[in-house]
Design a protein around this motif. Structure first.
Motif: not given
Length: 121
Positions: A7, A9, A33, A35, A110-114, A116
């Protein structure tokens, strides 16, 4: 299937100049973020998919071409909508060029925790 995931960013700027994208059609920043999931059916003679340090170095090298850049200024992206999905495929293709035969790859941004987007080839 065996996998190794590394990972990192990046922070980028870009616009998505189409009314479809609402406020994102204007210049804005994004932090992804990233991966990179490397896979293969059988381990190498060293019992690895690939060296984790090498995987991390490859990802960092590819991301350095985009980090802190305005994607709208990149001639390679001229006339393209640099959506998260588009950028995921671009990163995938660039990482894939640096890896050996027999390794499958999936890139997740991943744009944010919710939310991707990803590309797997």
């Amino acid at each position: 299937m065996y996998t190794v995931t590394v990972k990192d960013h990046i922070m980028i700027a870009h616009s998505l100049p189409d009314p479809f994208f609402g406020p994102a059609q204007h210049m804005h920043g994004a932090t992804f973020a990233v991966e990179a999931i490397f896979s293969r059916k059988e381990l190498t003679s060293k019992n690895v998919v690939l060296d984790i340090g090498e995987a991390a170095s490859i990802l960092k090298k590819v991301l350095s071409k985009l980090a802190y850049k305005n994607l709208d200024d990149n001639p390679e992206f001229k006339g393209k909508l640099t959506t998260t999905e588009f950028v995921a495929k671009y990163i995938h293709d660039e990482v894939k060029k640096e890896t050996e035969q027999g390794i499958s790859l999936k890139i997740i941004l991943n744009e944010n925790p919710l939310a991707s987007a990803s590309y797997e080839g």
